[in-house]
Scaffold this motif. Sequence first.
Motif, PDB file in Angstrom:
ATOM      1  N   ALA A   1       0.834  -1.214   0.000  1.00  0.00           N
ATOM      2  CA  ALA A   1       0.000   0.000   0.000  1.00  0.00           C
ATOM      3  C   ALA A   1       0.862   1.254   0.000  1.00  0.00           C
ATOM      4  CB  ALA A   1      -0.934  -0.006   1.208  1.00  0.00           C
ATOM      5  N   VAL A   2       1.920   1.257   0.816  1.00  0.00           N
ATOM      6  CA  VAL A   2       2.796   2.424   0.887  1.00  0.00           C
ATOM      7  C   VAL A   2       3.569   2.584  -0.411  1.00  0.00           C
ATOM      8  CG1 VAL A   2       4.765   3.441   2.080  1.00  0.00           C
ATOM      9  CG2 VAL A   2       2.947   2.333   3.396  1.00  0.00           C
ATOM     10  N   THR A   3       4.021   1.471  -0.995  1.00  0.00           N
ATOM     11  CA  THR A   3       4.749   1.537  -2.260  1.00  0.00           C
ATOM     12  C   THR A   3       3.878   2.091  -3.375  1.00  0.00           C
ATOM     13  OG1 THR A   3       6.152  -0.331  -1.617  1.00  0.00           O
ATOM     14  CG2 THR A   3       6.024   0.186  -3.961  1.00  0.00           C
ATOM     15  N   ALA A   4       2.608   1.674  -3.405  1.00  0.00           N
ATOM     16  CA  ALA A   4       1.693   2.179  -4.437  1.00  0.00           C
ATOM     17  C   ALA A   4       1.492   3.674  -4.282  1.00  0.00           C
ATOM     18  CB  ALA A   4       0.358   1.447  -4.338  1.00  0.00           C
ATOM     19  N   LEU A   5       1.327   4.146  -3.056  1.00  0.00           N
ATOM     20  CA  LEU A   5       1.196   5.592  -2.849  1.00  0.00           C
ATOM     21  C   LEU A   5       2.493   6.306  -3.239  1.00  0.00           C
ATOM     22  CD1 LEU A   5      -0.480   7.637  -0.164  1.00  0.00           C
ATOM     23  CD2 LEU A   5       1.958   7.986  -0.481  1.00  0.00           C
ATOM     24  N   GLY A   6       3.631   5.691  -2.903  1.00  0.00           N
ATOM     25  CA  GLY A   6       4.909   6.293  -3.262  1.00  0.00           C
ATOM     26  C   GLY A   6       5.057   6.478  -4.758  1.00  0.00           C
ATOM     27  N   GLU A   7       4.566   5.541  -5.534  1.00  0.00           N
ATOM     28  CA  GLU A   7       4.641   5.665  -6.998  1.00  0.00           C
ATOM     29  C   GLU A   7       3.809   6.845  -7.484  1.00  0.00           C
ATOM     30  OE1 GLU A   7       3.428   1.867  -8.426  1.00  0.00           O
ATOM     31  OE2 GLU A   7       5.324   0.880  -7.910  1.00  0.00           O
ATOM     32  N   VAL A   8       2.619   7.018  -6.915  1.00  0.00           N
ATOM     33  CA  VAL A   8       1.774   8.157  -7.276  1.00  0.00           C
ATOM     34  C   VAL A   8       2.461   9.465  -6.882  1.00  0.00           C
ATOM     35  CG1 VAL A   8      -0.429   9.315  -6.820  1.00  0.00           C
ATOM     36  CG2 VAL A   8      -0.362   6.830  -7.096  1.00  0.00           C
ATOM     37  N   ALA A   9       3.025   9.500  -5.678  1.00  0.00           N
ATOM     38  CA  ALA A   9       3.674  10.710  -5.181  1.00  0.00           C
ATOM     39  C   ALA A   9       4.905  11.065  -6.007  1.00  0.00           C
ATOM     40  CB  ALA A   9       4.042  10.536  -3.716  1.00  0.00           C
ATOM     41  N   ARG A  10       5.707  10.074  -6.362  1.00  0.00           N
ATOM     42  CA  ARG A  10       6.915  10.353  -7.158  1.00  0.00           C
ATOM     43  C   ARG A  10       6.548  10.814  -8.553  1.00  0.00           C
ATOM     44  NH1 ARG A  10       8.651   5.674  -4.593  1.00  0.00           N
ATOM     45  NH2 ARG A  10       8.261   4.442  -6.478  1.00  0.00           N
ATOM     46  N   SER A  11       5.499  10.240  -9.128  1.00  0.00           N
ATOM     47  CA  SER A  11       5.047  10.676 -10.448  1.00  0.00           C
ATOM     48  C   SER A  11       4.593  12.131 -10.410  1.00  0.00           C
ATOM     49  CB  SER A  11       3.902   9.771 -10.933  1.00  0.00           C
ATOM     50  OG  SER A  11       3.384  10.224 -12.175  1.00  0.00           O
TER      51      SER A  11
ATOM     52  N   VAL B   1       6.209  15.576 -12.280  1.00  0.00           N
ATOM     53  CA  VAL B   1       5.410  16.541 -13.052  1.00  0.00           C
ATOM     54  C   VAL B   1       5.679  17.957 -12.562  1.00  0.00           C
ATOM     55  CG1 VAL B   1       3.053  17.336 -13.518  1.00  0.00           C
ATOM     56  CG2 VAL B   1       3.603  14.897 -13.665  1.00  0.00           C
ATOM     57  N   LEU B   2       5.655  18.146 -11.265  1.00  0.00           N
ATOM     58  CA  LEU B   2       5.858  19.483 -10.692  1.00  0.00           C
ATOM     59  C   LEU B   2       7.273  19.994 -10.973  1.00  0.00           C
ATOM     60  CD1 LEU B   2       4.091  18.853  -7.266  1.00  0.00           C
ATOM     61  CD2 LEU B   2       3.229  20.295  -9.124  1.00  0.00           C
ATOM     62  N   GLU B   3       8.260  19.123 -10.850  1.00  0.00           N
ATOM     63  CA  GLU B   3       9.642  19.545 -11.016  1.00  0.00           C
ATOM     64  C   GLU B   3       9.956  19.942 -12.459  1.00  0.00           C
ATOM     65  OE1 GLU B   3      12.206  20.052  -8.924  1.00  0.00           O
ATOM     66  OE2 GLU B   3      10.828  19.779  -7.251  1.00  0.00           O
ATOM     67  N   ARG B   4       9.120  19.549 -13.405  1.00  0.00           N
ATOM     68  CA  ARG B   4       9.343  19.954 -14.801  1.00  0.00           C
ATOM     69  C   ARG B   4       8.954  21.399 -15.057  1.00  0.00           C
ATOM     70  NH1 ARG B   4       7.632  14.459 -16.250  1.00  0.00           N
ATOM     71  NH2 ARG B   4       5.489  15.169 -16.590  1.00  0.00           N
TER      72      ARG B   4
END
Length: 324
Positions: A158-168, A172-175
């Motif tokens: 569950a935490v890994t799945a949220l981490g993938e969403v957060a990193r994605s 986007v923001l850093e671009r």
Amino acid sequence: MDIGYTADHLRAAAVDAVRAPSLHNTQPWRLRLRDGGIEVLVDPARRLPATDPSGWGARVACGAALFNLRLALAVAGMPAQVRLRPDPSEPDLLARLVPDLPRRPTPTEQSLHAAIPHRFSNRMPFWPDPVPSDVRWRLVEAARAEQCWLELLIGVSAVTALGEVARSAHRVLERDPAYRTEREAWLRREPAPDGVPASAGGPQSEPQDVLPARGFGGRDRAPGRDFEPEPLVGVLGSVGSTAVDQVVAGQALQRILLTATDSGLSVSMLSQPIEVPTAREQLRLSLGRFGAPQMVLRIGYGQPGRPTPRRGIDEVLDLPVVRA
């Protein structure tokens, strides 16, 4: 009760109100005394056009300040009745507080109020000690008490799945160059009454991290000081996504943060998956929740720290002019 709040009441309560958290520590609130009531407004001059173009973050921050106001007034024996968005013609006016019947503060109000000066965002790695189930229950109940929900993610998947969403969302923001420039503008390498001190920015992000870091100029971490591999992560949500819902979520956020502080916990906030609309919806669907996610929280036991600076009270108050 016939009497309204006075300038002295507002000044005393404002000391606690301004301790609320905000994106980049912008402190986007103004507190106004008008006709015996205390009003909470968004300060347009302190908005973040690149990071927070919709004003979501500013309204959540003002909701957190509103919760601190409520606590301060209750502990002073002058609890408030609160009306949210009382005047549609004044969209920056988020709440109006007027005196309710006097009463003694509850033990919960007293303990949460006592936690206000000790709360801070801890962006450092946490210890591996698990958060006990009774403390987790307190956090969930804190959200429910403010008409919101808190979903605690249990387990690596569950935490890994949220981490993938957060990193994605983070990528986007850093671009966006404007986003990066705005973040840099609020990084403080010298003492200042607002913004994020470099000392509070946390260590630099590394590829093995489960959750992304905002990147406030933190130093490289010492060997063996990786972030916890299985953090306790909570997602705070509200029943809707209107401006009122965001103010309500801000109150719930602050109640959770103070409950965590009172329980000896540290918390850091991740807003990247909330700032990107597609990530926010993906997060909501993954949780199977109705309503709108409003903040992601990393919760655990951390090393001691200190709150970030705040502006002087007079910089955020609007008081009636007293004519001689």
